[in-house]
Design a protein around this motif. Structure first.
Motif, mmCIF file in Angstrom:
data_model
loop_
_atom_site.group_PDB
_atom_site.id
_atom_site.type_symbol
_atom_site.label_atom_id
_atom_site.label_comp_id
_atom_site.label_asym_id
_atom_site.label_seq_id
_atom_site.Cartn_x
_atom_site.Cartn_y
_atom_site.Cartn_z
ATOM 1 N N SER A 123 0.837 -1.147 0.004
ATOM 2 C CA SER A 123 -0.042 -0.199 -0.010
ATOM 3 C C SER A 123 0.858 1.251 -0.119
ATOM 4 O O SER A 123 0.643 2.168 -0.910
ATOM 5 N N GLU A 124 1.952 1.128 0.809
ATOM 6 C CA GLU A 124 2.652 2.479 0.858
ATOM 7 C C GLU A 124 3.474 2.569 -0.424
ATOM 8 O O GLU A 124 3.512 3.844 -0.829
ATOM 9 N N PHE A 125 3.931 1.578 -1.069
ATOM 10 C CA PHE A 125 4.796 1.692 -2.251
ATOM 11 C C PHE A 125 3.816 1.991 -3.396
ATOM 12 O O PHE A 125 4.493 2.808 -4.344
ATOM 13 N N THR A 126 2.706 1.503 -3.487
ATOM 14 C CA THR A 126 1.507 1.750 -4.476
ATOM 15 C C THR A 126 1.378 3.121 -4.309
ATOM 16 O O THR A 126 1.265 4.024 -5.544
ATOM 17 N N GLU A 127 1.228 3.922 -3.219
ATOM 18 C CA GLU A 127 0.873 5.360 -3.289
ATOM 19 C C GLU A 127 1.888 6.276 -3.450
ATOM 20 O O GLU A 127 1.862 7.389 -4.200
ATOM 21 N N LYS A 128 3.029 5.811 -3.419
ATOM 22 C CA LYS A 128 4.507 6.522 -3.735
ATOM 23 C C LYS A 128 4.395 6.335 -5.390
ATOM 24 O O LYS A 128 4.719 7.431 -6.033
ATOM 25 N N HIS A 129 4.313 5.100 -6.002
ATOM 26 C CA HIS A 129 4.788 4.971 -7.214
ATOM 27 C C HIS A 129 3.407 5.314 -8.264
ATOM 28 O O HIS A 129 3.523 5.552 -9.381
#
Length: 252
Positions: free
Chosen positions: A229-235
């Protein structure tokens, strides 16, 4: 005693040779005629026509030499292209072999875990990704030299494209909650196997999470969910710009 006078014989031979070289030879009967003659003294054939025929034949022969042959340039370019392709293929193969020999394979139990996760993808409508993951990938359990060189941070897996080598780290096996989460990780790597970047990979998994059965309700408290979830929101921040406040997950 005075030296002997130089002989005139070489000069005579030189003149004779020059005359013969300039004298037209009849193409019909072979008689060498005087260069002032227009027709052969023996058979009456035209010496101009014979000379033209001889010149034309010589020109045609020269035109058929390798450097003038039709298609020789195309053949040369084809050979050069084939050589470049051959060298490139050899280098890629050597690199692939080095990636394999500088890393460790999965053990039997790890392979069974991977197979179960691929089965989840196959059963839930991701047959093409499952086929790639099942048939084309060489799975490794430790970093190869390239992964060690570039490094990785908090990764569950890493893909070496276009070599179709996927490294699965210990976290893939012992930090994921179940086969569904491992299927989500493999779906992410399947996008890299197609040559896609991080944004496409995270977007694909996030949009497919309901189809996978991997949702906030079922896995919202797991480590993998929080990390993804964190990396999806970042990318791919656009996936979290829904709702009245413009700050809600668009696929929940």
């Amino acid at each position: 005693m005075s030296p002997p006078a130089p002989s005139a014989k070489p000069a005579v031979l030189e003149r004779i040779t020059e005359r013969r070289a300039n004298s037209p030879k009849c193409a019909r009967c072979g008689l060498v005629n005087f260069r002032t003659e227009a027709t052969c003294k023996r058979c009456g054939a035209s010496l101009d026509e014979a000379t033209n025929d001889t010149t034309h034949a010589a020109t045609a022969s020269a035109a058929m030499l390798p450097e003038h042959a039709p298609g020789s340039k195309a053949a040369f370019l084809f050979r050069r292209a084939a050589a470049v392709c051959g060298v490139t293929a050899l280098l890629l193969f050597a690199c692939y072999v080095s990636l394999i020999f500088s890393s460790a394979p999965l053990n039997a139990e790890q392979r069974r875990v991977v197979d179960r996760a691929i089965d989840v993808l196959d059963q839930r409508g991701f047959a093409r990704d499952a086929l790639i993951l099942r048939r084309l990938v060489n799975y490794r359990a430790s970093d190869n030299w390239w992964n060690r060189y570039v490094g990785h941070a908090d990764a569950y897996a890493a893909t070496n494209f276009p070599f179709e080598v996927v490294t699965l780290y210990p976290e893939f096996f012992n930090k994921s909650a179940d086969d569904v989460e491992r299927a989500a990780i493999l779906l992410h790597e399947a996008q890299h196997l197609r040559g896609r970047g991080e944004e496409d990979a995270f977007t694909t998994v996030w949009r497919a999470k309901r189809q996978l059965g991997w949702t906030h309700d079922s896995h919202g408290n797991t480590r993998v969910w929080r990390n993804v979830s964190e990396f999806t929101e970042k990318h791919a921040p656009k996936l979290f710009r829904c709702g009245p406040d413009g700050d809600t997950d668009c696929y929940e």
